[in-house]
Design a protein around this motif. Sequence first.
Motif, PDB file in Angstrom:
ATOM      1  N   VAL A 150     -58.538  -3.277 -27.031  1.00 58.41           N
ATOM      2  CA  VAL A 150     -57.099  -3.208 -27.321  1.00 58.41           C
ATOM      3  C   VAL A 150     -56.503  -2.209 -26.341  1.00 58.41           C
ATOM      4  O   VAL A 150     -57.090  -1.158 -26.097  1.00 58.41           O
TER       5      VAL A 150
ATOM      6  N   THR B 253     -62.373  -8.794 -23.033  1.00 56.14           N
ATOM      7  CA  THR B 253     -63.371  -9.186 -24.037  1.00 56.14           C
ATOM      8  C   THR B 253     -64.750  -9.215 -23.398  1.00 56.14           C
ATOM      9  O   THR B 253     -64.894  -9.530 -22.218  1.00 56.14           O
TER      10      THR B 253
ATOM     11  N   TRP C 130     -58.463 -12.032 -28.632  1.00 54.69           N
ATOM     12  CA  TRP C 130     -58.695 -11.759 -30.048  1.00 54.69           C
ATOM     13  C   TRP C 130     -59.137 -13.007 -30.812  1.00 54.69           C
ATOM     14  O   TRP C 130     -58.407 -13.588 -31.609  1.00 54.69           O
TER      15      TRP C 130
ATOM     16  N   PHE D 128     -63.907  -7.492 -36.745  1.00 55.27           N
ATOM     17  CA  PHE D 128     -62.788  -8.235 -36.150  1.00 55.27           C
ATOM     18  C   PHE D 128     -61.493  -8.010 -36.925  1.00 55.27           C
ATOM     19  O   PHE D 128     -60.409  -7.912 -36.332  1.00 55.27           O
TER      20      PHE D 128
ATOM     21  N   THR E 231     -58.886  -5.355 -35.882  1.00 51.28           N
ATOM     22  CA  THR E 231     -58.275  -5.385 -34.551  1.00 51.28           C
ATOM     23  C   THR E 231     -56.803  -4.925 -34.544  1.00 51.28           C
ATOM     24  O   THR E 231     -56.430  -4.067 -33.728  1.00 51.28           O
TER      25      THR E 231
END
Length: 333
Positions: A43, A71, A95, A307, A310
């Motif tokens: 992020v 990622t 994401w 996850f 996030t």
Amino acid sequence: NKQIVLASRPEGAPSREDFKFIDAPLPEPDAGQVLVRTLYLSVDPYMRGRMKDTKSYAPPYALNEVIKGGTIGQVVESSEPNLRKGDLVSGMWGWQQYAAVNTGDISLIDTGEAPITAYLGALGMTGLTAYFGMEDIGKPKDGETVVVSGAAGAVGMIAGQIAKIVGARVIGIAGSDEKCAYLKDKLGFDVVLNYKHEEDMSAAIERACPAGVDVYFDNVGGGISDAVLRHINRNARIPLCGQISSYNQEKPDIGMRPQTLLLTNTALMKGFLVSDYAKSFKEGRAKLAKWIKEGHIQYEENIVEGFEQTPEAFMGLFSGDNLGKQLVKVADP
Ligand code: NDP
């Protein structure tokens, strides 16, 4: 396959309601694609800019589409000759837990060099940003005074250490005592300032920099930068890396106009984008890897597990939750 899409464009600080979780079917890779499973995602503050519907260097995120960003993952299905099941790769699929990605859009990670998370931080986009901002614009020299704002973040902590390597005196500005202690005790910054405790930032800079400021690596902008710019020396260099203090503002923040100071000090203030240095990434990464191996550069990662966390991890960038690179761990290799 869980994914996170942009549900609405944030007004001011982003909130959980701006993000929506959806359950999508597992994608099927086309020819030229492989299926990857996300292990870690990054992020980053710049993503806030892409959530606005305004023209910038990167196109805005579309509403209801998966938020793209740095990622790392593992290939789980491949009929492509250059990638095998189990290979670790980095890319920008963002994401989502799984993605079908073009082989040309991902790179194989050389796991011998550093732990894989480094490829999203110290050896990835943020480390390279610090490297090229200093190498190409800041150009610190032995004995010079270098100020870094956002100093305990992913870019800032590397930028400060690069200046230490050449023998500069480094002043770090950060937003908590814990961050300041880390910079001073662990990384050897010469002076640290917690901007949240300083009533008069300009006076604090003057005390910290009796010989003035030769290089100001600016990650934050706003009042902090106004204070630093008041103390620049003749021929100062100012790599304009980021302006995070303004990213959540709806109206432009009008502060000091530094043009006269830049003029009379014949100073260079230059904005830069790390993506413009893509041709030299290999060289930059090799240099950073060498410094890490030799112990000249240390780095920190703030890894949130799961996850589902996030959006919170992203929002935390604006409240300073992170020491070093903020990552989300999605799965084990
Ligand atoms: P960081 O790891 O530094 O995380 C953001 C940090 O910014 C927070 O931890 C917080 O630390 C600080 N911050 C948040 N709000 C404010 C505020 N209002 N005033 C002062 N500090 C604030 O992020 P990165 O290292 O990834 O990015 C740093 C900067 O570099 C960003 O501005 C980013 O946009 C920019 N950038 C630019 C690139 C380029 O190509 N030019 C590439 C990558 C990043 P604290 O506790 O100290 O307040």
